[in-house]
Design an enzyme around this catalytic site. Structure first.
Site, short mmCIF file in Angstrom:
data_model
loop_
_atom_site.label_atom_id
_atom_site.label_comp_id
_atom_site.label_asym_id
_atom_site.label_seq_id
_atom_site.Cartn_x
_atom_site.Cartn_y
_atom_site.Cartn_z
N VAL A 10 0.87 -1.18 0.00
CA VAL A 10 0.00 0.00 0.00
C VAL A 10 0.91 1.22 0.00
O VAL A 10 2.01 1.19 0.55
CB VAL A 10 -0.96 0.04 1.20
N SER A 11 0.43 2.31 -0.60
CA SER A 11 1.30 3.46 -0.83
C SER A 11 1.22 4.53 0.24
O SER A 11 2.05 5.44 0.26
CB SER A 11 0.98 4.09 -2.19
N THR A 12 0.24 4.48 1.13
CA THR A 12 0.12 5.50 2.17
C THR A 12 0.09 4.89 3.55
O THR A 12 -0.32 3.74 3.74
CB THR A 12 -1.17 6.34 1.99
#
Length: 220
Positions: A10-12
């Site tokens: 996941v990027s955040t």
């Protein structure tokens, strides 16, 4: 039983703390491997972008997969969506080539890419062919720029000994990544410097200056 790496990203930080994005990916992968009769070990990168392959858990998984087949305890990597693994055609092509050379499978469930099957291999080969075509087109532009620089009497240095697609890929990566990330992605793709050594941030900086001096264009 075949054991596969299940890779999640996941990027955040918000996605990582909520677990929602990770849970959905894990569920998709688990259902796929269950249907295949595979076991799975998990590698998770939380709060990291796919703009670079320089992610701790991804690199750990790739290191585990690089072991020669007779000593390897996993047979490939599975992602729920291709963009969890990479957003770059070049990066994905490099992973596919490494997988082919080391004889392990790459599975991107959303695209139907599963190189453990004949159909999946076909899809992957099409994707690599497109990437190769793109590199050749870029190489033609690089060659034209270098020839123009020679005619103008500009010194090109060691950059002239780089494969054409390596130089253009380096320039493209530097428009979006740090020196260290660019070096990591070039190394992950199996590319070396003009002297055959692994890329470092310093080597990328020097090559970038030389390529800029001869007018090699960047691509987005």
């Amino acid at each position: 039983m075949t054991t596969m790496v299940g890779y999640l990203r996941v990027s955040t930080e918000e996605q990582a703390s909520s677990g929602l994005g990770l849970d959905a990916q894990r569920d998709t992968i688990q259902r796929y491997v269950d249907a295949q009769g595979w076991d799975v070990v998990w590698y998770v990168d939380e709060g990291l972008s796919a703009k670079s392959l320089a992610r701790p858990q991804l690199q750990a998984a790739l290191t585990r997969l690089r072991v020669i087949p007779k000593r390897r305890d996993v047979e490939g990597i599975v992602v729920a969506k291709l963009d969890r693994l990479s957003r770059s055609v070049h990066d994905f092509s490099g992973i596919l080539k490494l997988a082919s050379a080391r004889k392990w499978a790459v599975v991107a469930i959303d695209l139907g890419v599963d190189t453990s099957t004949p159909t999946g291999k076909l899809v992957a080969n099409v994707m690599m062919s497109v990437a190769e075509w793109e590199r050749e087109v870029i190489g033609e532009r690089t060659s034209a720029a270098m020839q123009a620089a020679k005619r103008a009497g500009r010194h090109m240095g060691r950059v002239s000994t780089l494969p054409r697609h390596t130089g253009e890929l380096l320039m493209s990566l530097r428009t979006r990544h740090t020196l260290a990330d660019t070096a990591g992605q070039l190394n992950a793709a199996g590319l070396t410097t003009a002297t055959g050594k692994p890329w470092t941030g310093n080597a990328v900086a020097k090559a970038h200056r030389r390529l800029s001096a001869v007018g090699v264009a960047t691509t987005s």
